[in-house]
Design a protein around this motif. Structure first.
Motif, short mmCIF file in Angstrom:
data_model
loop_
_atom_site.label_atom_id
_atom_site.label_comp_id
_atom_site.label_asym_id
_atom_site.label_seq_id
_atom_site.Cartn_x
_atom_site.Cartn_y
_atom_site.Cartn_z
N ARG A 94 0.84 -1.20 0.00
CA ARG A 94 0.00 0.00 0.00
C ARG A 94 0.87 1.25 0.00
NH1 ARG A 94 -2.83 -0.98 4.40
NH2 ARG A 94 -4.13 -2.44 3.30
N LEU A 95 1.94 1.24 0.80
CA LEU A 95 2.88 2.37 0.81
C LEU A 95 3.57 2.53 -0.53
CD1 LEU A 95 4.45 2.05 4.37
CD2 LEU A 95 3.10 3.97 3.51
N MET A 96 3.95 1.41 -1.15
CA MET A 96 4.58 1.48 -2.48
C MET A 96 3.59 2.05 -3.50
SD MET A 96 6.99 -1.87 -2.84
CE MET A 96 7.79 -1.31 -4.33
N SER A 97 2.33 1.65 -3.40
CA SER A 97 1.31 2.18 -4.31
C SER A 97 1.17 3.68 -4.15
CB SER A 97 -0.03 1.51 -4.06
OG SER A 97 0.03 0.16 -4.36
N LYS A 98 1.21 4.14 -2.91
CA LYS A 98 1.13 5.58 -2.64
C LYS A 98 2.30 6.30 -3.32
CE LYS A 98 1.25 8.78 1.25
NZ LYS A 98 1.37 8.91 2.71
N PHE A 99 3.49 5.73 -3.20
CA PHE A 99 4.67 6.31 -3.84
C PHE A 99 4.49 6.35 -5.35
CE2 PHE A 99 8.70 5.85 -6.02
CZ PHE A 99 9.47 6.85 -5.45
N PHE A 100 4.08 5.20 -5.94
CA PHE A 100 3.89 5.13 -7.39
C PHE A 100 2.83 6.11 -7.87
CE2 PHE A 100 5.69 0.66 -7.54
CZ PHE A 100 6.79 1.03 -8.28
N ASN A 101 1.73 6.21 -7.16
CA ASN A 101 0.68 7.15 -7.57
C ASN A 101 1.22 8.58 -7.62
OD1 ASN A 101 -1.24 5.17 -7.86
ND2 ASN A 101 -2.10 5.46 -5.83
#
Length: 113
Positions: A94-101
């Protein structure tokens, strides 16, 4: 890091050559570094250990994977970055997704009609 540097240089070259094409690049390495920098959101004593209680320094044994017979199931994966020593937990992803977004949306040039 060297691979990512060369990849970014190649993308920059492609962007110059093909100006009409939008190239979006999501950097997995830096996204994972973001998760590690966010380690304060994980329990520090176990953040770099795998969630499964296999034993050893990082609760990891490539011969005994999480979910296999005789391997305990993780009781609180939100405390950990790594699910099984190879894959991340949902919280880490979820944290990686936040970064990618954030990273990917910053690369998009919005055109108003």
């Amino acid at each position: 890091m060297d691979h990512n540097k060369q990849l970014q240089e190649a993308i920059a070259s492609l962007r110059k050559e093909f100006r009409e094409v939008v190239i979006i690049y999501g950097d997995y390495y830096y996204a994972f570094e973001y998760v590690l920098r966010s380690a304060g959101t994980f329990e520090k004593s176990v953040a770099l250990k795998s969630c499964c209680e296999i034993g050893g320094a990082n609760n990891y044994d490539g011969k005994r994977q999480c979910g296999a017979a005789g391997v305990p199931v993780c009781q609180n994966p939100a405390k950990f970055i790594s699910w099984d020593g190879v894959h991340l937990t949902q919280k880490a992803y979820r944290l990686m997704s936040k970064f990618f977004n954030t990273q990917i949306l910053s690369q998009i040039k919005w055109i108003r009609a």
